[in-house]
Design a protein around this motif. Structure first.
Motif, PDB file in Angstrom:
ATOM      1  N   ILE A  93       0.656  -0.903   0.974  1.00 37.85           N
ATOM      2  CA  ILE A  93       0.168   0.369  -0.037  1.00 37.85           C
ATOM      3  C   ILE A  93       0.602   1.080   0.051  1.00 37.85           C
ATOM      4  N   GLU A  94       0.721   2.208  -0.832  1.00 39.15           N
ATOM      5  CA  GLU A  94       1.621   3.296  -0.987  1.00 39.15           C
ATOM      6  C   GLU A  94       0.235   4.565  -0.620  1.00 39.15           C
ATOM      7  N   TYR A  95       0.598   4.454   0.817  1.00 37.58           N
ATOM      8  CA  TYR A  95      -0.351   5.508   1.596  1.00 37.58           C
ATOM      9  C   TYR A  95       0.243   6.859   1.386  1.00 37.58           C
ATOM     10  N   LYS A  96      -0.765   7.505   1.683  1.00 42.65           N
ATOM     11  CA  LYS A  96      -0.551   9.464   1.482  1.00 42.65           C
ATOM     12  C   LYS A  96      -1.101   9.718   2.141  1.00 42.65           C
ATOM     13  N   SER A  97      -0.226  10.554   2.852  1.00 41.95           N
ATOM     14  CA  SER A  97      -0.992  11.317   4.168  1.00 41.95           C
ATOM     15  C   SER A  97      -0.999  12.702   4.408  1.00 41.95           C
ATOM     16  N   ASP A 112       4.306   7.311   2.904  1.00 40.37           N
ATOM     17  CA  ASP A 112       4.623   5.457   3.433  1.00 40.37           C
ATOM     18  C   ASP A 112       4.241   4.608   2.923  1.00 40.37           C
ATOM     19  N   LEU A 113       5.094   3.475   1.848  1.00 36.02           N
ATOM     20  CA  LEU A 113       5.176   2.323   1.929  1.00 36.02           C
ATOM     21  C   LEU A 113       4.720   1.118   2.872  1.00 36.02           C
ATOM     22  N   LEU A 114       4.031   0.060   3.194  1.00 37.26           N
ATOM     23  CA  LEU A 114       2.985  -0.071   4.151  1.00 37.26           C
ATOM     24  C   LEU A 114       3.198  -1.901   3.765  1.00 37.26           C
ATOM     25  N   PHE A 121      -0.832  -3.609   9.258  1.00 32.62           N
ATOM     26  CA  PHE A 121       0.194  -2.330   8.423  1.00 32.62           C
ATOM     27  C   PHE A 121       1.422  -1.758   8.650  1.00 32.62           C
ATOM     28  N   ILE A 122       2.072  -2.214   8.400  1.00 37.47           N
ATOM     29  CA  ILE A 122       3.499  -0.758   8.857  1.00 37.47           C
ATOM     30  C   ILE A 122       4.753  -0.725   7.634  1.00 37.47           C
ATOM     31  N   GLU A 123       5.222   0.191   8.332  1.00 39.06           N
ATOM     32  CA  GLU A 123       6.460   0.541   7.214  1.00 39.06           C
ATOM     33  C   GLU A 123       7.524  -0.175   6.736  1.00 39.06           C
ATOM     34  N   GLU A 124       7.310  -0.556   5.500  1.00 40.05           N
ATOM     35  CA  GLU A 124       8.141  -1.814   4.739  1.00 40.05           C
ATOM     36  C   GLU A 124       9.638  -1.707   5.711  1.00 40.05           C
ATOM     37  N   ASN A 125      10.485  -3.189   5.887  1.00 41.32           N
ATOM     38  CA  ASN A 125      12.084  -2.625   5.996  1.00 41.32           C
ATOM     39  C   ASN A 125      11.901  -3.152   4.964  1.00 41.32           C
ATOM     40  N   THR A 239       6.437   6.048  14.749  1.00 43.93           N
ATOM     41  CA  THR A 239       6.243   4.704  13.291  1.00 43.93           C
ATOM     42  C   THR A 239       4.499   4.162  14.150  1.00 43.93           C
ATOM     43  N   ARG A 240       4.096   3.655  12.560  1.00 44.12           N
ATOM     44  CA  ARG A 240       2.850   2.111  12.511  1.00 44.12           C
ATOM     45  C   ARG A 240       3.921   1.463  13.318  1.00 44.12           C
ATOM     46  N   ALA A 241       5.294   0.553  13.075  1.00 40.84           N
ATOM     47  CA  ALA A 241       6.179  -0.147  13.581  1.00 40.84           C
ATOM     48  C   ALA A 241       6.191  -0.149  15.011  1.00 40.84           C
ATOM     49  N   LEU A 242       5.962   1.191  15.205  1.00 40.95           N
ATOM     50  CA  LEU A 242       6.658   1.716  16.885  1.00 40.95           C
ATOM     51  C   LEU A 242       5.742   0.998  17.232  1.00 40.95           C
ATOM     52  N   ARG A 243       3.862   0.857  17.073  1.00 40.73           N
ATOM     53  CA  ARG A 243       2.415   1.285  17.415  1.00 40.73           C
ATOM     54  C   ARG A 243       2.313  -0.730  17.629  1.00 40.73           C
TER      55      ARG A 243
END
Length: 261
Positions: A93-97, A112-114, A121-125, A239-243
């Motif tokens: 998911i290419e998420y724009k905000s 962010d690319l999720l 759904f978290i940021e891609e690593n 960040t989403r990953a931190l959440r």
């Protein structure tokens, strides 16, 4: 106000007003209101939808789990972002905000690319490092309300200590004081895997939401050759990953068999 600027705090009324602003941005990218993909890799078709809620534009994903559907909210709400939309790129998911940032009146459009990982759904690593985690210290403060305040200390032999301060009501029991236990191998493995995936080494040392009266999370990681990384996260939305990491840490209070010290 310029086309690229939005106030750092926007009320519900103003959010509705800026709905047309968000629509213009979406139209400029030629974004569709919904798209298909297989985000969880189970071979079934999932759908991502961007539309308007009462308060602001929002994005959700409906995952086909075979015998049931699961809905995941991707947008974070009108207190955190004013515009949010998404499109699909290679089952990601290419998420724009446009995020509302404290002390900042120039809020740019961010992308962010999720990926769907660890059930969220978290940021891609692309290449997560495998750090040797020696100790994790996490403290959650209180808030204007009944937010739990507590401290967790976890070391590499899987020993865990929990200091329960206020409002640690779990399973019809109110915990207070100091407790100790030992994580299972699976609990510790999941925690370390998520922590490494956050790319904590390169995260900011401070995060702040644009609203008040929220919980602050303090994270301290001792790793590799006694390196130390600290993160202060007011609102715990860094960040989403931190959440996802915070969710696991909060959850340990109710999934570990504790012994009172």
């Amino acid at each position: 106000m310029s086309e690229k600027q939005i106030p750092y705090y926007v009320s519900v009324t103003e959010n509705i007003k800026y709905g047309s602003y968000c629509k213009d941005i979406a139209d400029s990218f030629k974004l569709n209101p919904w798209e298909k993909g297989d985000f969880d890799g189970n071979g079934l078709t999932d759908i991502i939808i961007t539309g308007n809620t009462r308060e602001s534009p929002g994005t959700i994903c409906i995952l086909d789990k075979g015998n049931e559907f699961e809905t995941k909210k991707i947008s974070k709400g009108n207190l955190y972002e004013i515009c949010a939309f998404a499109n699909v790129k290679d089952n990601k998911i290419e998420y724009k905000s446009i995020k509302l940032q404290k002390y900042n009146t120039d809020n740019p459009l961010e992308t962010d690319l999720l990926v769907y990982k660890f059930g969220e759904f978290i940021e891609e690593n692309v290449q997560p490092k495998r750090h040797h985690i020696l100790e994790i210290e996490f403290r959650a403060t209180g808030c204007y309300g009944r937010c739990p305040s507590f401290t967790l200390n976890i070391v590499s032999n899987r020993n865990i200590e929990w200091t329960a301060d206020q409002y640690n009501d779990i399973g019809f029991r109110d915990y207070s004081g100091e407790y100790e236990s030992k994580l299972s191998e699976n609990q510790f493995k999941e925690l370390i895997e998520v922590l490494n995936y956050t790319d904590f080494e390169n995260l900011n040392e401070e995060y702040d939401v644009a609203y008040t009266d929220s919980t602050t999370g303090y994270l301290k990681i001792t790793y590799d050759d006694m390196k130390v990384k600290t993160i202060r996260d007011y609102g715990m939305m860094g960040t989403r990953a931190l959440r996802k990491l915070y969710d696991i840490l909060f959850g340990l209070r109710g999934t570990v068999e504790w012994r009172k010290q």
